[in-house]
Write an enzyme that holds these catalytic residues in place. Structure first.
Site, PDB file in Angstrom:
ATOM      1  N   TYR A   1       0.841  -1.192   0.000  1.00 25.72           N
ATOM      2  CA  TYR A   1       0.000   0.000   0.000  1.00 25.72           C
ATOM      3  C   TYR A   1       0.885   1.254   0.000  1.00 25.72           C
ATOM      4  O   TYR A   1       1.701   1.434   0.909  1.00 25.72           O
ATOM      5  CB  TYR A   1      -0.875  -0.060   1.247  1.00 25.72           C
ATOM      6  CG  TYR A   1      -1.540   1.221   1.710  1.00 25.72           C
ATOM      7  CD1 TYR A   1      -1.383   1.657   3.020  1.00 25.72           C
ATOM      8  CD2 TYR A   1      -2.366   1.974   0.867  1.00 25.72           C
ATOM      9  CE1 TYR A   1      -2.008   2.807   3.478  1.00 25.72           C
ATOM     10  CE2 TYR A   1      -2.982   3.138   1.319  1.00 25.72           C
ATOM     11  CZ  TYR A   1      -2.795   3.558   2.622  1.00 25.72           C
ATOM     12  OH  TYR A   1      -3.413   4.694   3.089  1.00 25.72           O
TER      13      TYR A   1
ATOM     14  N   ASP B   1      -1.299  -6.386   9.391  1.00 27.87           N
ATOM     15  CA  ASP B   1      -2.356  -5.415   9.102  1.00 27.87           C
ATOM     16  C   ASP B   1      -3.501  -6.190   8.477  1.00 27.87           C
ATOM     17  O   ASP B   1      -3.405  -6.601   7.317  1.00 27.87           O
ATOM     18  CB  ASP B   1      -1.811  -4.329   8.167  1.00 27.87           C
ATOM     19  CG  ASP B   1      -2.837  -3.249   7.869  1.00 27.87           C
ATOM     20  OD1 ASP B   1      -4.053  -3.515   7.967  1.00 27.87           O
ATOM     21  OD2 ASP B   1      -2.432  -2.124   7.524  1.00 27.87           O
TER      22      ASP B   1
ATOM     23  N   ILE C   1      -6.752  -5.307   8.015  1.00 26.93           N
ATOM     24  CA  ILE C   1      -7.941  -4.473   7.823  1.00 26.93           C
ATOM     25  C   ILE C   1      -8.892  -4.989   6.750  1.00 26.93           C
ATOM     26  O   ILE C   1     -10.036  -4.562   6.687  1.00 26.93           O
ATOM     27  CB  ILE C   1      -7.595  -2.995   7.546  1.00 26.93           C
ATOM     28  CG1 ILE C   1      -6.860  -2.832   6.214  1.00 26.93           C
ATOM     29  CG2 ILE C   1      -6.790  -2.411   8.677  1.00 26.93           C
ATOM     30  CD1 ILE C   1      -6.685  -1.341   5.845  1.00 26.93           C
TER      31      ILE C   1
ATOM     32  N   LYS D   1     -12.780  -0.744   5.910  1.00 27.44           N
ATOM     33  CA  LYS D   1     -12.907  -1.562   4.704  1.00 27.44           C
ATOM     34  C   LYS D   1     -14.060  -2.551   4.808  1.00 27.44           C
ATOM     35  O   LYS D   1     -14.843  -2.723   3.886  1.00 27.44           O
ATOM     36  CB  LYS D   1     -11.604  -2.317   4.434  1.00 27.44           C
ATOM     37  CG  LYS D   1     -10.379  -1.434   4.454  1.00 27.44           C
ATOM     38  CD  LYS D   1     -10.398  -0.380   3.351  1.00 27.44           C
ATOM     39  CE  LYS D   1      -9.178   0.504   3.433  1.00 27.44           C
ATOM     40  NZ  LYS D   1      -9.200   1.566   2.409  1.00 27.44           N
TER      41      LYS D   1
END
Lengths: 429, 494
Positions: free
Chosen positions: B145, B230, B232, B272
């Protein structure tokens, strides 16, 4: 294993300021359920005018319900643009101007939203100061600054000592002394941060102080950060003069554009409107680069869009904000006067104040000796035996022992009376 | 002495990258079915807007949640004053239950180990501040990202060292790649404090296999470093293989009472899964009480609005609603992903096989003029400015191979997706045509040149023989010029 930041004490939360809170949390006063508990007088919260806000909410259910004219605006309320909801910023700058008697106008494009003034202050330091450099702060100051300005930024605070001999006013020599101290410590000074109205003292800055600051900032080519979170709590004369107004009075935009671009304001809705839980803070700067960098940094602490939507509606109601400001100031003044006279009956004088949610109380005559050890002993006695949590001056970096900050805006009349009665009994002993 | 700090004036925020520039172009000319049908379609934003119609009725049926009431009584004052960095207890309880549910209840979480933050952006930065000092490094598998360049490095001074993954094995993390990254960090004299993975992956849209997770756990155990996962996108896994959280693997290997347990931390957010990025709800989960304690104090710099905590605690406590929501969410994500994948296939474009996320990792290597990042940029610019679709080029995600792009699908209506696919199809056909005519021209030119060259060499042979160069070269110059003119004209037409 962990970072040095995680393992050190720079968050400052082992100071007495926070210990008092912890003891209170374990044994909180309640009029009915726990009448002998500790009364919280160390928390600068404004609880005096909620009824006004709640009445507005009852008449404007759409704002809470994320609706507009009965239609859901839920989708629009979901955005996460770090430029902030335009309608909200527009209302904020108008509200900020109103608090300043409309003697200044603000441009919403120069406003950066942050998750509370805590976030705003830290972000501003990240933008203006490098690790190892320093900021000057007049004492006494809000203990939270040790964490907010220093912890993750790696910046140092150098105190500008103020004394009771002149009502704790900032003098030119105090500023110069602080600058010299920084130099001796090999610290480059990047700016001076003032809290106006002062958090501790409850006073607004005088014209003379403003003048010293501006002259000093020009001479040393440094920034001025003016934390004005208590601007809406000015309940008495002299009125509030924002640093921006002072800058305009001296035509700095034309006469000294360098300094004009080095003046920044921090504001929040936590103290004026009594909404600390909603995390609404902001930075205002005339400096485009600062606005741009701070806007990007605000990604780390944006304001919930749900909250932005609610409050943009509330602030848009000018009739409400006018009524609120007026009534809020009246109630603050009344409560303060109650505290001041109550303390006087116990033989304690307060610094003359015209703003804030607290009084700066002189208890030097109660010290066993003119030392901070004696002050801590007194503070602990008041906490544990009298059952009142106040804030000791040492935790605020006050240069003289014996001063304590006592909050009044977070309790009812009845509770203040009980607190005063306990103090009277203690003083008589 | 600089007027501002180095942080304010440097480029580490990374917002001059193409990832953000594409957004800016979109903002100048955003597609709107009615008002601006020729505008840029935003496929560079990983937002989940497919199930907002499920959230709205819930809000209507639960007015107390938005109205800040409990059993009909206003608790506005209580919430307005609530700024405790330990978080709203009911919200943390509801959040850990929800996190457990997403992981098939194969792991359970303790609310006392949760730290609330203003979004995952804040959570990731805070973890960096807690685990690493300025000049330390974290290893990150690529592609990653683009926002991490800002979130992990900007204000913290921590470095990112990439673990390069390639298409040869579907961009999976391998031991040689991790070790190579570690060596690279050592060469740069950086102390490695940990590895950060995004699982499910952004931008790949894939979940990590168990063996990848074992690999990572073994590595961090061996080097005595941290692992941040992570997660998410955990709630966006719409098809098999199902999501396996690193916590599940640790428990499965009975590592939950060991030192490694305390060096694994999860980052989560509701942006998300629930599609609520504006509400700024993120969380750190750690088994290390010291990390939790430090992170909680740091969360003062980015607390979640109490108004929002209250609303979402009510929503997440409604288990019937969350179950239905997640099921429908997965269905819609799967359909939209399938539509994108099949649409692109018809245009001769393949996607990495994915089972999660709000995007596809698209292979456009065959559309590049050359196997270079310059060619990738050229292609990206054409797609943004001429095809009018904003997508994210692989170089902005630090992908080591040119030609890959992240294309988001969950932030638009089916009709918009169809239109985007149509535009791409036309674009690809036009490239094919150009390429075909270019190939034809190339071969024509080749033929013509070959003729001319052979004639010239023949003639010069004659020239040398007869030593009458002037006459001969003059007689062939017009021929040569006319051929090169033709070639030039063909080039201009291409």
């Amino acid at each position: 294993m962990l970072s040095s930041k995680a393992s050190c004490n720079s968050h400052g939360e082992d100071s007495s300021y926070f210990l008092g809170w912890q003891l209170y949390d374990n044994n909180p006063f309640h009029g009915v359920v726990n009448p002998t508990g500790i009364i919280q007088m160390g928390l600068a919260e404004n609880q005096l005018s909620f009824d006004l806000v709640e009445s507005w909410l009852r008449k404007n259910l759409d704002a809470m319900g994320l609706k507009k004219d009965g239609e859901s605006v839920f989708r629009e309320a979901l955005f996460q643009d770090y430029h902030g909801l335009p309608a909200f910023k527009k209302e904020l700058v108008e509200y900020m101007a109103k608090i300043r008697g409309n003697k200044v106008t603000f441009d919403p494009n120069n406003l950066v939203l942050a998750a509370g003034a805590t976030s705003a202050n830290e972000t501003l330091i990240f933008c203006l100061v490098d690790p190892g450099q320093a900021i000057l702060l007049p004492t006494p100051y809000y203990p939270g600054f040790n964490r907010d300005l220093k912890w993750r930024t790696g910046v140092e605070i150098v105190p500008v000592h103020c004394w009771s001999s002149n009502g704790f006013r900032i003098t030119m020599s105090a500023l110069e002394d602080a600058y010299q101290s920084a130099q001796t410590l090999n610290l480059k000074v990047k700016g001076v941060l003032i809290t106006n109205p002062s958090n501790r003292l409850g006073t607004t800055m005088t014209r003379e102080e403003r003048s010293h600051l501006i002259t000093f900032a020009i001479a040393k080519n440094i920034h001025i950060i003016s934390d004005e979170v208590f601007a809406g709590t000015v309940f008495d004369s002299p009125g509030f003069i924002s640093i921006m107004e002072a800058a305009m009075d001296r035509s700095l935009e034309n006469e000294n554009p360098g300094l004009w671009n080095r003046i920044h304001i921090v504001y929040s809705l936590s103290k004026d409107l009594g909404l600390p839980g909603f995390r609404v803070g902001m930075i205002y700067s005339n400096n485009e680069t600062v606005v741009s960098a701070a806007t990007r940094m605000s990604s780390f602490g944006l304001v919930s869009s749900q909250t932005q939507y609610l409050l943009s509606n509330m602030l848009a109601n000018k009739k409400f904000t006018s009524k609120y400001m007026k009534e809020n100031q009246k109630r603050l003044k009344r409560k303060k006067e109650m505290l001041v006279s109550g303390l006087r009956t116990s033989g304690m004088e307060c610094l003359k104040s015209n703003a804030g949610l607290f009084c700066w109380v002189d208890m030097r005559h109660l010290l066993s000796s003119n030392t901070f050890e004696a002050e801590t002993k007194l503070w602990k006695t008041i906490l544990c035996e009298v059952g009142l949590n106040m804030t000791a001056g040492e935790s605020c970096h006050c240069s003289e022992p014996g001063w304590l900050r006592v909050c009044f805006a977070n309790k009812s009349q009845a509770t203040v009376q009980i607190a005063m009665r306990r103090l009277r009994d203690f003083a008589e002993r | 002495m600089g007027l501002l700090s180095r942080r304010a004036t440097c480029n580490t925020h990374g917002q001059d990258s193409s990832y953000f520039l594409g957004w800016q172009e979109y903002k100048k000319n955003p597609y709107n079915e009615v008002n601006n049908p020729n505008g840029i379609i935003q496929m560079g934003l990983a937002e989940n807007q497919l199930c907002l119609d499920l959230l709205e009725p819930w809000l209507m049926k639960n007015p107390d949640a938005l109205g800040l009431k409990r059993d009909g009584i206003s608790i506005f004052k209580e919430l307005a004053l609530f700024q405790d960095y330990n978080g709203f207890p009911a919200f943390k309880r509801a959040l850990v239950d929800f996190m457990g549910e997403i992981r098939g209840n194969k792991v359970s979480f303790d609310p006392n180990h949760v730290v609330l933050t203003a979004g995952a952006t804040s959570a990731n930065e805070t973890l960096m501040f807690c685990l690493a000092d300025q000049g330390d490094a974290f290893l990150l598998p690529t592609p990653y990202y683009p926002g991490f360049d800002r979130d992990l490095r900007w204000r913290t001074g921590v470095e990112i060292v990439p673990i390069h993954c390639t298409s040869s094995n579907g961009f999976k993390v391998t031991l040689p790649a991790i070790e190579q990254a570690y060596r690279q960090a050592q060469k740069r004299k950086l102390r490695v404090k940990g590895v950060l993975i995004t699982n499910p992956s952004n931008p790949l849209g894939t979940t990590m296999a168990r063996d990848e997770l074992y690999l990572l756990i073994n590595f961090i155990e061996d080097k005595q470093i941290h692992l941040i996962s992570d997660e998410i996108y955990a709630g966006t896994v719409f098809t098999s293989p199902s999501f396996v959280s690193v916590m599940e693997v640790l428990k499965g290997r009975n590592l939950d009472q060991t030192q490694v347990w305390e060096r694994v931390h999860i980052v989560y957010s509701l942006s998300k899964d629930l599609g609520l990025p504006g509400f700024r709800v993120g969380a750190i989960y750690s088994n290390d009480p010291v990390v939790v304690s430090a992170a909680i104090k740091m969360s003062s710099f980015g607390l979640v609005s109490s108004q929002t905590q209250y609303l979402l605690s009510a929503m997440l406590f409604d288990k019937k609603f969350t179950k239905e929501y997640m099921s429908e969410n997965h269905k819609r994500l799967q359909k939209q992903q399938k539509d994108l994948v099949s649409g692109l296939e018809k245009a001769g474009i393949r996607c990495l096989d994915s089972n999660a996320g709000l995007f596809c990792w698209v292979d456009m290597r065959h559309l590049l003029k050359s196997n270079t990042f310059e060619a990738e940029m050229e292609l990206w610019q054409k797609i943004v400015y001429h095809v009018k679709i904003n997508i994210s080029p692989g170089s902005s995600c630090h992908c080591i191979e040119p030609g890959w792009f992240r294309v988001c699908f969950a932030n638009m209506l089916e009709s918009t997706l169809k239109l985007a696919i149509q535009r791409l199809k036309s674009f690809v056909s036009s490239i094919a045509m150009k390429s075909q005519s270019h190939q034809e021209l190339k071969s024509l030119r080749r033929k013509a040149r070959n003729n001319w060259v052979s004639r010239l060499s023949l003639q010069s042979f004659y020239d040398r023989e007869q030593d009458t160069t002037t006459e001969v070269s003059f007689s062939y110059r017009p021929h040569f010029m006319s051929l090169s003119n033709i070639a030039a004209t063909l080039d201009a037409a291409a």
